[in-house]
Design an enzyme around this catalytic site. Structure first.
Site, PDB file in Angstrom:
ATOM      1  N   HIS A  65      42.605  38.786  24.708  1.00 56.29           N
ATOM      2  CA  HIS A  65      41.650  38.126  23.825  1.00 56.29           C
ATOM      3  C   HIS A  65      40.222  38.536  24.154  1.00 56.29           C
ATOM      4  O   HIS A  65      39.374  38.608  23.273  1.00 56.29           O
ATOM      5  CB  HIS A  65      41.779  36.604  23.921  1.00 56.29           C
ATOM      6  CG  HIS A  65      42.902  36.066  23.103  1.00 56.29           C
ATOM      7  ND1 HIS A  65      42.863  36.043  21.736  1.00 56.29           N
ATOM      8  CD2 HIS A  65      44.104  35.565  23.443  1.00 56.29           C
ATOM      9  CE1 HIS A  65      43.993  35.532  21.278  1.00 56.29           C
ATOM     10  NE2 HIS A  65      44.764  35.236  22.297  1.00 56.29           N
ATOM     11  N   ASP A  66      39.980  38.811  25.412  1.00 52.62           N
ATOM     12  CA  ASP A  66      38.663  39.279  25.820  1.00 52.62           C
ATOM     13  C   ASP A  66      38.342  40.566  25.078  1.00 52.62           C
ATOM     14  O   ASP A  66      37.262  40.745  24.539  1.00 52.62           O
ATOM     15  CB  ASP A  66      38.664  39.514  27.337  1.00 52.62           C
ATOM     16  CG  ASP A  66      37.257  39.581  27.899  1.00 52.62           C
ATOM     17  OD1 ASP A  66      36.342  39.010  27.269  1.00 52.62           O
ATOM     18  OD2 ASP A  66      37.075  40.191  28.955  1.00 52.62           O
ATOM     19  N   GLY A  72      34.477  43.649  23.827  1.00 56.44           N
ATOM     20  CA  GLY A  72      35.051  44.472  24.873  1.00 56.44           C
ATOM     21  C   GLY A  72      35.531  43.657  26.051  1.00 56.44           C
ATOM     22  O   GLY A  72      35.489  42.444  26.043  1.00 56.44           O
ATOM     23  N   ASP A  74      34.639  42.301  28.786  1.00 60.83           N
ATOM     24  CA  ASP A  74      33.378  41.959  29.441  1.00 60.83           C
ATOM     25  C   ASP A  74      33.339  40.491  29.826  1.00 60.83           C
ATOM     26  O   ASP A  74      32.283  39.915  30.035  1.00 60.83           O
ATOM     27  CB  ASP A  74      32.198  42.289  28.523  1.00 60.83           C
ATOM     28  CG  ASP A  74      32.291  41.522  27.205  1.00 60.83           C
ATOM     29  OD1 ASP A  74      33.209  40.683  27.057  1.00 60.83           O
ATOM     30  OD2 ASP A  74      31.442  41.752  26.331  1.00 60.83           O
ATOM     31  N   SER A  76      33.606  37.893  28.186  1.00 56.40           N
ATOM     32  CA  SER A  76      32.967  36.953  27.263  1.00 56.40           C
ATOM     33  C   SER A  76      33.913  35.798  26.927  1.00 56.40           C
ATOM     34  O   SER A  76      33.478  34.688  26.649  1.00 56.40           O
ATOM     35  CB  SER A  76      32.500  37.658  25.990  1.00 56.40           C
ATOM     36  OG  SER A  76      33.555  38.383  25.410  1.00 56.40           O
ATOM     37  N   GLU A  88      33.772  31.735  22.507  1.00 56.09           N
ATOM     38  CA  GLU A  88      35.065  32.266  22.054  1.00 56.09           C
ATOM     39  C   GLU A  88      36.225  31.390  22.501  1.00 56.09           C
ATOM     40  O   GLU A  88      37.193  31.187  21.780  1.00 56.09           O
ATOM     41  CB  GLU A  88      35.292  33.658  22.657  1.00 56.09           C
ATOM     42  CG  GLU A  88      34.462  34.744  22.027  1.00 56.09           C
ATOM     43  CD  GLU A  88      34.327  35.935  22.960  1.00 56.09           C
ATOM     44  OE1 GLU A  88      35.283  36.235  23.691  1.00 56.09           O
ATOM     45  OE2 GLU A  88      33.264  36.562  22.953  1.00 56.09           O
ATOM     46  N   PRO A 164      42.990  38.226  14.571  1.00 59.58           N
ATOM     47  CA  PRO A 164      43.988  37.766  13.608  1.00 59.58           C
ATOM     48  C   PRO A 164      44.619  36.477  14.123  1.00 59.58           C
ATOM     49  O   PRO A 164      44.949  36.390  15.289  1.00 59.58           O
ATOM     50  CB  PRO A 164      45.024  38.882  13.590  1.00 59.58           C
ATOM     51  CG  PRO A 164      44.472  40.003  14.388  1.00 59.58           C
ATOM     52  CD  PRO A 164      43.406  39.436  15.274  1.00 59.58           C
TER      53      PRO A 164
END
Ligand SMILES: *[C@@H]1O[C@H](CO)[C@@H](O)[C@H](O)[C@H]1NC(C)=O
Ligand SMILES: *[C@@H]1O[C@H](CO)[C@@H](O)[C@H](O)[C@H]1NC(C)=O
Ligand SMILES: *[C@@H]1O[C@H](CO)[C@@H](O)[C@H](O)[C@H]1NC(C)=O
Ligand SMILES: *[C@@H]1O[C@H](CO)[C@@H](O)[C@H](O)[C@H]1NC(C)=O
Ligand SMILES: *[C@@H]1O[C@H](CO)[C@@H](O)[C@H](O)[C@H]1NC(C)=O
Ligand SMILES: *[C@@H]1O[C@H](CO)[C@@H](O)[C@H](O)[C@H]1NC(C)=O
Ligand SMILES: *[C@@H]1O[C@H](CO)[C@@H](O)[C@H](O)[C@H]1NC(C)=O
Length: 256
Positions: A65-66, A72, A74, A76, A88, A164
């Protein structure tokens, strides 16, 4: 079966698209700055996996999922929401993503020995590898190059726009997969078909004998793990921040 479906998804999707980035990652990036980094992460991960067998699949999903946010690899995905910003993490169904707190703990163990050196993105990439390897084979299943840095942003809109949904039907799914970095030209009919299977609910995958057979066959063969390893190495290198980009987060759930 959840794990198997997910592994299939990774292999199919990333084996095809993940071929163009990550040139500046290195083997043993922390050799000099934190020589025990990888051993600390491995030990901490294995200890957790021994008491929670669901972690390998969770870490793998997190790593995936990252990447899938297309910011990317990273880290996040690890950031918590703030008053100003929905992260996220909160865009992704809670059932597919859990174990963030464990990554936070593993990072804390690394920080004790080497403060401000090892990125959360690398912790996640290594922990995902070590967790899956520990469960499956006891030896590292794929190589993780290191030297990733962490993003300073995590935005719900980006996650939602690019990811998705697991409930996507066949009509929606190919559309999501045609947004960058997926592209139409990469996408053969067979790829879509296999991806579609992967996104089906576990129940659907289990009750359909032909899809179950495909998953079982892939998992049984040595070939699968070879291909899977290649795919994971490619995936882990997509869209990474290196050099002076981003930062080395002190705590994975918050930017410095
Ligand atoms: C770190 O050490 C390993 C093993 O000796 C070596 O293969 C690798 O190239 C080294 N990496 C760096 C960046 O020095
Ligand atoms: C990792 O665990 C092994 C076995 O328990 C131990 O020998 C080693 O010292 C540990 N390494 C680190 C860096 O914690
Ligand atoms: C939220 O936004 C305000 C105003 O733009 C800013 O002063 C504050 O630092 C922000 N808080 C966080 C946690 O980013
Ligand atoms: C996930 O969220 C739903 C609805 O918010 C809740 O009912 C469920 O208990 C949550 N599951 C977990 C594992 O947190
Ligand atoms: C951040 O999120 C983690 C789980 O994702 C949670 O355990 C932790 O309490 C949160 N931390 C803060 C400071 O909100
Ligand atoms: C697929 O999902 C979209 C959006 O939810 C919906 O408009 C469409 O009718 C669905 N297609 C099928 C075949 O169910
Ligand atoms: C299982 O899935 C395949 C491929 O989607 C489909 O052709 C087949 O009809 C399904 N079988 C059953 C029993 O639903």
């Amino acid at each position: 079966m959840t794990n198997q479906a997910f592994i299939l998804l990774c292999m199919v999707v990333f084996g095809v698209v993940g071929s163009c980035h990550g040139g500046s990652l290195k083997k043993g990036f922390y050799n000099n700055t934190c020589p025990n980094a990888e051993a600390i992460i491995k030990n901490a991960t294995e200890k957790r996996v021994a008491s929670d067998p669901t972690l390998p699949a969770r870490f793998l999903r997190m790593h995936f999922h990252d990447f899938c946010t297309f910011l990317g690899c990273d880290a996040s995905v690890l950031l918590n929401s703030t008053t100003n910003n929905t992260a996220e993490k909160d865009a992704i169904p809670n059932l597919t993503l859990a174990g963030f707190d464990v990554i936070d703990d593993i990072k804390a163990e690394v920080e004790k020995k080497c403060p401000n050196v090892v990125s959360c993105a690398d912790v996640l990439a290594l922990a995902a590898r070590d967790a899956v390897s520990f469960k499956v084979s006891q030896t590292p299943l794929w190589e993780v190059l290191t030297g990733r840095r962490d993003s300073r942003v995590s935005r719900i809109s980006e996650a939602l726009a690019n990811l998705p949904s697991p409930f996507s039907n066949f009509t929606i799914l190919p559309l999501s997969l045609t947004s960058p970095p997926f592209s139409k030209t990469l996408l053969t009919k067979a790829l879509m078909c296999k991806t579609w299977w992967s996104y089906q609910s576990d129940a659907a995958l289990l009750t359909n004998k032909s899809s179950r057979d495909v998953v079982d066959k892939l998992l049984a063969s040595k070939e699968f793990f070879k291909e899977f390893a290649k795919s994971m190495e490619k995936m882990g290198a997509i869209g990474v921040l290196t050099g002076n980009a981003g930062e080395i987060r002190k705590k994975c759930y918050v930017v410095n």
